[in-house]
Write a protein that holds these residues in place. Structure first.
Motif, PDB file in Angstrom:
ATOM      1  N   ALA A  87      26.287  29.635  68.788  1.00  0.00           N
ATOM      2  CA  ALA A  87      25.282  29.092  69.209  1.00  0.00           C
ATOM      3  C   ALA A  87      24.130  27.726  68.837  1.00  0.00           C
ATOM      4  CB  ALA A  87      25.047  29.039  71.160  1.00  0.00           C
ATOM      5  N   ILE A  98      34.317  22.252  81.789  1.00  0.00           N
ATOM      6  CA  ILE A  98      35.372  22.524  82.922  1.00  0.00           C
ATOM      7  C   ILE A  98      36.331  22.694  83.188  1.00  0.00           C
ATOM      8  CG2 ILE A  98      35.477  23.297  85.686  1.00  0.00           C
ATOM      9  CD1 ILE A  98      32.289  22.691  85.559  1.00  0.00           C
ATOM     10  N   TRP A 146      23.899  21.236  80.286  1.00  0.00           N
ATOM     11  CA  TRP A 146      24.224  22.962  79.984  1.00  0.00           C
ATOM     12  C   TRP A 146      24.761  23.301  79.699  1.00  0.00           C
ATOM     13  CZ3 TRP A 146      24.763  27.266  83.437  1.00  0.00           C
ATOM     14  CH2 TRP A 146      24.532  28.422  82.590  1.00  0.00           C
ATOM     15  N   ILE A 147      25.929  22.858  80.932  1.00  0.00           N
ATOM     16  CA  ILE A 147      27.510  23.544  80.833  1.00  0.00           C
ATOM     17  C   ILE A 147      28.128  23.404  80.118  1.00  0.00           C
ATOM     18  CG2 ILE A 147      29.561  23.258  82.489  1.00  0.00           C
ATOM     19  CD1 ILE A 147      27.898  22.722  84.875  1.00  0.00           C
ATOM     20  N   LYS A 158      27.578  22.841  77.079  1.00  0.00           N
ATOM     21  CA  LYS A 158      26.876  23.420  75.793  1.00  0.00           C
ATOM     22  C   LYS A 158      27.047  25.530  76.333  1.00  0.00           C
ATOM     23  CE  LYS A 158      25.761  21.381  72.164  1.00  0.00           C
ATOM     24  NZ  LYS A 158      26.227  21.757  70.938  1.00  0.00           N
ATOM     25  N   ARG A 159      27.393  25.749  76.797  1.00  0.00           N
ATOM     26  CA  ARG A 159      27.891  26.561  77.047  1.00  0.00           C
ATOM     27  C   ARG A 159      29.276  27.107  76.851  1.00  0.00           C
ATOM     28  NH1 ARG A 159      24.511  31.416  79.405  1.00  0.00           N
ATOM     29  NH2 ARG A 159      23.273  31.063  77.752  1.00  0.00           N
ATOM     30  N   LEU A 160      30.024  26.189  77.474  1.00  0.00           N
ATOM     31  CA  LEU A 160      31.336  26.475  77.352  1.00  0.00           C
ATOM     32  C   LEU A 160      31.467  26.169  75.949  1.00  0.00           C
ATOM     33  CD1 LEU A 160      32.571  25.124  81.092  1.00  0.00           C
ATOM     34  CD2 LEU A 160      31.868  27.310  80.412  1.00  0.00           C
ATOM     35  N   ILE A 162      36.115  31.314  84.208  1.00  0.00           N
ATOM     36  CA  ILE A 162      34.693  30.555  83.918  1.00  0.00           C
ATOM     37  C   ILE A 162      33.784  31.594  83.085  1.00  0.00           C
ATOM     38  CG2 ILE A 162      34.620  29.424  85.864  1.00  0.00           C
ATOM     39  CD1 ILE A 162      34.708  27.138  83.611  1.00  0.00           C
ATOM     40  N   MET A 169      32.012  33.213  81.011  1.00  0.00           N
ATOM     41  CA  MET A 169      30.880  32.477  79.360  1.00  0.00           C
ATOM     42  C   MET A 169      30.114  31.973  79.645  1.00  0.00           C
ATOM     43  SD  MET A 169      34.142  32.177  78.120  1.00  0.00           S
ATOM     44  CE  MET A 169      35.523  32.510  78.609  1.00  0.00           C
ATOM     45  N   PHE A 170      29.993  32.025  80.986  1.00  0.00           N
ATOM     46  CA  PHE A 170      27.842  31.756  81.141  1.00  0.00           C
ATOM     47  C   PHE A 170      27.489  32.681  81.212  1.00  0.00           C
ATOM     48  CE2 PHE A 170      30.502  28.387  83.570  1.00  0.00           C
ATOM     49  CZ  PHE A 170      29.787  27.086  83.053  1.00  0.00           C
ATOM     50  N   ARG A 195      27.911  35.106  78.939  1.00  0.00           N
ATOM     51  CA  ARG A 195      27.760  36.029  77.993  1.00  0.00           C
ATOM     52  C   ARG A 195      28.241  37.719  78.299  1.00  0.00           C
ATOM     53  NH1 ARG A 195      26.001  31.874  73.981  1.00  0.00           N
ATOM     54  NH2 ARG A 195      27.269  29.930  74.692  1.00  0.00           N
TER      55      ARG A 195
END
Lengths: 269, 407
Positions: free
Chosen positions: A9, A175, A256-257, A259-261, B23, B26-27, B29
């Motif tokens: 990341a 998503i 944020w979502i 970037k996280r995924l 999902i 993934m958040f 981690r």
């Protein structure tokens, strides 16, 4: 450059949307060109769609059901809201689909993934600009003042709408990679929101007791602000400023979502 | 010298099954549930490539080759392990990825070039070269959807090859395009390498790997089972394929289904390998040297004087040599149940450079049926032959003698 599980990341932002701006531009123009290739009317479709809707609404709400819009002709009243609304809804729909539609690219080539949804948004901006030209023509036709002092508020309103669309679109696109339900949900939510936004009726028709709830929808405040600025030459209502924190929250959360995924897109798409 | 690419303990795991991907992990981690059904696409792979060097990654379908390229190009992230990349790279995982069918060749050159990491000004400088290399001049302003698949691929390769990368990843692309274009691609890759570009080529085409690469990495079921010179790697690859085919042999007949039935396994070939005159096992053979094909055979039943045969073929099936103990008028012993024999079949191999496959079989003295046969039991590589094309070194000698004018 080292890529490890943890460092991934951190390594990725070396290429970001700014360093890849040429790609952003190229992808945006590609989207626009491709949209109007092999079509006769081309960019005119950007005007035809909102105009046709405004005409139909005008027939319904002046001939069938009377809606009082004061001194403003209904067609201008609805078209001024329809233009930003179409930008919002079409950009959002395109953004949500942007990653899944370009699956081939996402699974084959590395580039900042934001490019796809952001380019989808920018590509719809052209439609917005084209449709806005007709608004000016309409206003001149009905002898409404076009150049007024209140126009200074226009960039704020536009930026707010842009940020809102961006935040929702980034989250939706990310998503949607996991669950395709999202694109159905967005289509559906946009339809509902159309009625929960003062596009076809004036906000004054919303009962007092509903207003607090009503303005939880940031688009309501944004559309209303466009109308005050362009049609009534007045600064935006307090509700616009109240929606700023909501919009910022959506933007930050959406980014944020995304970037996280992002790192998982190629695996699960 | 700092390697262009250094890969340490690289591993990548994928989920199996059609369930919706979760999902939430993934958040957070965190580690996935161990009960999940996983497949290791790449497991503990290590290698490095220096500037100017070419590494060929070979292996059967599903061995994890493309996954390695995807990991290197950051399309997907490793489950564990490290990748050090030193320099700018261009990945050719799919030709013309990002081409829009409705846009013209010209528009797509810019678009694809930028996707591959070129600057607009760089593309402008190299535009003529790209078009010239792809040979699409006349069709430049035609939408690429009207292109033939060859033109499409040529344009895709041409763009990627002109990125001027420090590292070029190429996946299976040389299979497309006609012979002339393939020659051009090889020339371009050589040119890039001489300028210090590190090249990683993933291919099923052993010829391409041999021609282009110095070293090879053989992938099999996610693991790097062999690393060495490209010639040795090609052999190791064939061995891996044969091993897999042998495992499946009893279940899946290879030749028309019937041949398989004929095998009785009264005698079984346990091992086949190639040995040089010093008694070392080899897979790379200097042209013209004498080698021994060694068969280790065990019989399950009493068998009267079986016939042992071998055949050498080129990879495209052309027979180079075939013989049997009967044709050689070689007496073979009677095998007693439970006995094992080691058979050494000595051969001279005055062959030309290339890869060759060896098949062996053992059959009954009346040629009625096979006890055991192994198609492509092993592959070997001939090196250091004279410069000639074909299969056999005919030991040419050329003399010139002045003579009287012929009437």
């Amino acid at each position: 450059m080292t890529i490890t599980d943890r460092a991934y990341a951190k390594a990725a932002p070396r290429v970001n949307i700014w360093t890849a701006r040429e790609l952003l531009w190229a992808w945006t123009t590609r989207t626009i060109r491709a949209r109007y290739k092999q079509s006769i009317l081309g960019g005119l479709w950007a005007i035809i769609q909102p105009a046709a809707r405004a005409v139909i609404l005008t027939i319904i709400f002046t001939r069938f059901i009377q809606i009082d819009t004061g001194n403003t002709p209904y067609i201008v009243f609805s078209y001024v809201a329809m233009v930003p609304w179409m930008f919002f809804s079409s950009a959002l729909t395109d953004m949500v689909e942007s990653l899944v539609h370009n699956m081939n690219l996402v699974t084959k080539i590395f580039f900042p993934r934001e490019i796809l949804p952001v380019a989808a948004l920018l590509a719809r901006f052209l439609d917005f600009a084209i449709a806005a030209v007709l608004l000016v023509v309409l206003m001149l036709l009905y002898r409404l003042p076009v150049l007024t002092v209140s126009l200074v508020y226009l960039p704020i309103v536009f930026l707010l709408q842009f940020a809102l669309t961006l935040g929702l679109g980034l989250a939706g696109a990310a998503i949607n990679v996991f669950y395709r339900d999202i694109s159905h949900l967005f289509t559906f939510a946009i339809q509902i929101l159309f009625y929960a936004t003062p596009i076809i009726y004036p906000v004054s028709r919303v009962p007092e007791s509903y207003q607090a709830l009503y303005f939880l929808n940031p688009m309501a405040a944004i559309i209303e602000a466009y109308r005050s600025i362009l049609l009534y030459q007045t600064p935006p209502d307090i509700t616009l400023y109240a929606s700023i924190p909501v919009v910022l929250l959506i933007l930050i959360l959406g980014y944020w979502i995304f970037k996280r995924l992002e790192a998982f897109f190629a695996d699960v798409i | 010298m700092q390697p262009a690419i250094l890969v340490k303990n690289l591993a990548k795991r994928y989920r199996l099954g059609g369930k919706l991907p979760p999902i939430w992990p993934m958040f957070r981690r965190d580690e996935d549930k161990p009960s999940e059904n996983y497949h290791w696409a790449v497991n503990d792979v290590n290698f490095e490539v220096n500037p100017g060097e070419a590494l060929g990654i070979i292996g059967p379908n599903g061995a994890g080759k493309t996954t390695i390229l995807k990991l290197l190009s950051k399309v997907t992230r490793p489950t564990s392990g490290q990748i050090h990349v030193n320099g700018r790279f261009s990945a050719l995982i799919e030709l013309g990825a990002g081409f829009h069918p409705d846009l013209t060749g010209r528009e797509n050159v810019y678009l694809n070039g930028i996707i591959l990491g070129m600057k607009r000004t760089e593309i402008e400088q190299r535009f003529d070269q790209i078009v010239e290399f792809a040979g699409i001049g006349r069709y430049l302003d035609t939408p690429v959807k009207r292109y033939s698949s060859g033109m499409y691929a040529r344009l895709g390769f041409s763009i990627a090859a002109h990125v001027d990368p420090d590292i070029l990843l190429v996946d299976e692309v040389l299979a497309v395009g006609d012979y002339a274009f393939q020659v051009k691609c090889h020339a371009r890759m050589d040119e890039l390498r001489s300028r210090g570009t590190a090249l990683i080529l993933v291919s099923h085409n052993m010829d391409a790997v041999r021609r282009v690469c110095d070293r090879g990495l053989v992938m099999y079921r996610g693991e790097a089972i062999f690393q060495g010179s490209s010639a040795e790697s090609v052999v190791a690859y064939s061995d891996a394929i044969r091993e897999a085919a042998r495992d499946a042999q009893n279940a899946v007949p290879t030749e028309g289904g019937l041949a398989q039935r004929v095998m009785t396994f009264d005698v079984e070939i346990k091992n086949v390998f190639l040995m040089n005159e010093n008694g070392e096992r080899i897979s790379v053979v200097p042209s013209g040297s004498r080698v021994f094909v060694v068969l280790e055979i065990c019989s399950a039943k009493d068998v009267h004087s079986p016939i042992i045969a071998l055949a050498i073929r080129t990879p495209d099936g052309q027979r180079v040599y075939a013989s049997t103990t009967k044709w050689l008028e070689q007496e073979t012993p009677d095998f007693v149940a439970g006995e094992c024999w080691r058979v050494e079949y000595a051969l001279d191999l005055p062959l030309l450079n290339g890869s060759y496959d060896l098949s062996v079989n053992i059959g009954s003295s009346d040629f009625k049926h096979y006890y055991d046969r192994i198609e492509n039991a092993l592959s070997f590589e001939i090196v250091n032959s004279v410069n000639a094309k074909g299969i056999v070194d005919l030991d040419a000698e050329v003399n010139f003698r002045k003579m009287e004018p012929v009437q």
